[in-house]
Design a protein around this motif. Structure first.
Motif, PDB file in Angstrom:
ATOM      1  N   ILE A  71       0.832  -1.213   0.000  1.00 61.12           N
ATOM      2  CA  ILE A  71       0.000   0.000   0.000  1.00 61.12           C
ATOM      3  C   ILE A  71       0.863   1.257   0.000  1.00 61.12           C
ATOM      4  O   ILE A  71       0.495   2.254  -0.609  1.00 61.12           O
ATOM      5  CB  ILE A  71      -1.031   0.049   1.145  1.00 61.12           C
ATOM      6  CG1 ILE A  71      -0.369   0.066   2.500  1.00 61.12           C
ATOM      7  CG2 ILE A  71      -2.051  -1.030   1.011  1.00 61.12           C
ATOM      8  CD1 ILE A  71      -1.316   0.405   3.635  1.00 61.12           C
ATOM      9  N   CYS A  72       2.018   1.201   0.656  1.00 62.74           N
ATOM     10  CA  CYS A  72       2.918   2.368   0.618  1.00 62.74           C
ATOM     11  C   CYS A  72       3.370   2.642  -0.812  1.00 62.74           C
ATOM     12  O   CYS A  72       3.325   3.784  -1.275  1.00 62.74           O
ATOM     13  CB  CYS A  72       4.126   2.148   1.524  1.00 62.74           C
ATOM     14  SG  CYS A  72       3.727   2.192   3.282  1.00 62.74           S
ATOM     15  N   PRO A 125      -6.306  12.327   0.275  1.00 63.97           N
ATOM     16  CA  PRO A 125      -5.812  11.861   1.581  1.00 63.97           C
ATOM     17  C   PRO A 125      -6.562  10.659   2.156  1.00 63.97           C
ATOM     18  O   PRO A 125      -5.979   9.839   2.852  1.00 63.97           O
ATOM     19  CB  PRO A 125      -5.992  13.083   2.487  1.00 63.97           C
ATOM     20  CG  PRO A 125      -6.012  14.243   1.560  1.00 63.97           C
ATOM     21  CD  PRO A 125      -6.624  13.748   0.288  1.00 63.97           C
ATOM     22  N   THR A 126      -7.815  10.546   1.838  1.00 62.73           N
ATOM     23  CA  THR A 126      -8.603   9.454   2.391  1.00 62.73           C
ATOM     24  C   THR A 126      -8.167   8.098   1.845  1.00 62.73           C
ATOM     25  O   THR A 126      -8.462   7.065   2.432  1.00 62.73           O
ATOM     26  CB  THR A 126     -10.097   9.688   2.095  1.00 62.73           C
ATOM     27  OG1 THR A 126     -10.393  11.060   2.326  1.00 62.73           O
ATOM     28  CG2 THR A 126     -10.982   8.850   2.959  1.00 62.73           C
ATOM     29  N   LEU A 178      -5.204   1.786   5.310  1.00 61.09           N
ATOM     30  CA  LEU A 178      -4.985   1.322   6.680  1.00 61.09           C
ATOM     31  C   LEU A 178      -6.190   0.546   7.200  1.00 61.09           C
ATOM     32  O   LEU A 178      -6.040  -0.481   7.866  1.00 61.09           O
ATOM     33  CB  LEU A 178      -4.675   2.512   7.590  1.00 61.09           C
ATOM     34  CG  LEU A 178      -4.254   2.161   9.008  1.00 61.09           C
ATOM     35  CD1 LEU A 178      -2.996   1.293   8.998  1.00 61.09           C
ATOM     36  CD2 LEU A 178      -4.008   3.414   9.799  1.00 61.09           C
ATOM     37  N   LEU A 179      -7.379   1.014   6.877  1.00 61.39           N
ATOM     38  CA  LEU A 179      -8.593   0.321   7.292  1.00 61.39           C
ATOM     39  C   LEU A 179      -8.627  -1.098   6.735  1.00 61.39           C
ATOM     40  O   LEU A 179      -8.929  -2.050   7.454  1.00 61.39           O
ATOM     41  CB  LEU A 179      -9.823   1.108   6.818  1.00 61.39           C
ATOM     42  CG  LEU A 179     -11.182   0.497   7.120  1.00 61.39           C
ATOM     43  CD1 LEU A 179     -11.501   0.615   8.605  1.00 61.39           C
ATOM     44  CD2 LEU A 179     -12.249   1.177   6.288  1.00 61.39           C
ATOM     45  N   LEU A 186      -6.374   0.017  -5.368  1.00 58.71           N
ATOM     46  CA  LEU A 186      -6.003  -0.384  -4.002  1.00 58.71           C
ATOM     47  C   LEU A 186      -6.442  -1.820  -3.725  1.00 58.71           C
ATOM     48  O   LEU A 186      -5.675  -2.613  -3.170  1.00 58.71           O
ATOM     49  CB  LEU A 186      -6.629   0.564  -2.985  1.00 58.71           C
ATOM     50  CG  LEU A 186      -6.387   0.222  -1.518  1.00 58.71           C
ATOM     51  CD1 LEU A 186      -4.908   0.298  -1.183  1.00 58.71           C
ATOM     52  CD2 LEU A 186      -7.198   1.147  -0.630  1.00 58.71           C
ATOM     53  N   LEU A 187      -7.657  -2.165  -4.124  1.00 59.14           N
ATOM     54  CA  LEU A 187      -8.143  -3.520  -3.899  1.00 59.14           C
ATOM     55  C   LEU A 187      -7.334  -4.552  -4.680  1.00 59.14           C
ATOM     56  O   LEU A 187      -7.030  -5.631  -4.161  1.00 59.14           O
ATOM     57  CB  LEU A 187      -9.628  -3.623  -4.249  1.00 59.14           C
ATOM     58  CG  LEU A 187     -10.580  -2.810  -3.383  1.00 59.14           C
ATOM     59  CD1 LEU A 187     -12.020  -2.978  -3.853  1.00 59.14           C
ATOM     60  CD2 LEU A 187     -10.448  -3.184  -1.927  1.00 59.14           C
ATOM     61  N   VAL A 188      -6.964  -4.221  -5.902  1.00 59.51           N
ATOM     62  CA  VAL A 188      -6.128  -5.121  -6.694  1.00 59.51           C
ATOM     63  C   VAL A 188      -4.754  -5.270  -6.047  1.00 59.51           C
ATOM     64  O   VAL A 188      -4.220  -6.382  -5.937  1.00 59.51           O
ATOM     65  CB  VAL A 188      -6.014  -4.620  -8.159  1.00 59.51           C
ATOM     66  CG1 VAL A 188      -4.934  -5.368  -8.923  1.00 59.51           C
ATOM     67  CG2 VAL A 188      -7.347  -4.736  -8.866  1.00 59.51           C
TER      68      VAL A 188
END
Length: 160
Positions: free
Chosen positions: A8-9, A31-32, A38-39, A127-129
């Motif tokens: 993710i980073c 930003p979200t 993180l969630l 992000l999900l991928v």
């Protein structure tokens, strides 16, 4: 978990780089996105739950975008908050960043109605991928053993 953290980073850095080098992609970075990242790695969600949260974020960005498009003011902000909070409660989207995503159009004020929802959808899909690929790699690395297990044969002192 470590691989997902690094993934993710790197993903957020990539999205930031894309959004800063291509003006048409500026809205991809928000930003979200970090809060969603993180969630998704900090709680043990089912895949269906993660998809539901991502869908809720896209819906809330649509609500915010339509509200700003109709009238960018306090009344539309209030309407957006009430609608999105009611959606969160009704559909049990247990993710506070969903409300934050609905507010993005109020401070970016895009020229086109669909820019923010499409950007949120694209960023969260990426992000999900990324997280799915990282989880797959973690699973494969967990299955590999660095040290082969040896069978230890214990012998007893007593004879039977």
């Amino acid at each position: 978990m470590r691989i997902r953290t690094y993934a993710i980073c790197l993903y957020i850095i990539l999205i930031y780089w894309i959004s800063s080098h291509f003006p048409s992609m500026h809205a991809l970075f928000f930003p979200t996105l970090g809060a969603f990242s993180l969630l998704f790695i900090s709680r043990p969600f089912e895949k269906a739950e993660v998809r539901k949260i991502a869908f809720g974020a896209v819906v809330s960005s649509i609500v915010g975008s339509i509200s700003v498009y109709i009238h960018p003011g306090v009344i539309s902000l209030l309407l957006t908050l009430v609608i999105v909070i009611s959606f969160i409660n009704t559909f049990k989207w247990n993710a506070p960043p969903i409300l934050a995503v609905s507010l993005i159009p109020f401070f970016t004020q895009p020229s086109l109605l669909w820019v923010i929802p499409l950007s949120v959808c694209g960023s969260l899909l990426g992000l999900l991928v990324t997280l799915s690929a990282a989880a797959f790699v973690e699973k494969k690395l967990g299955a590999l053993s660095l040290f082969p297990k040896r069978g230890v044969k214990a012998e007893s002192d007593s004879a039977l």
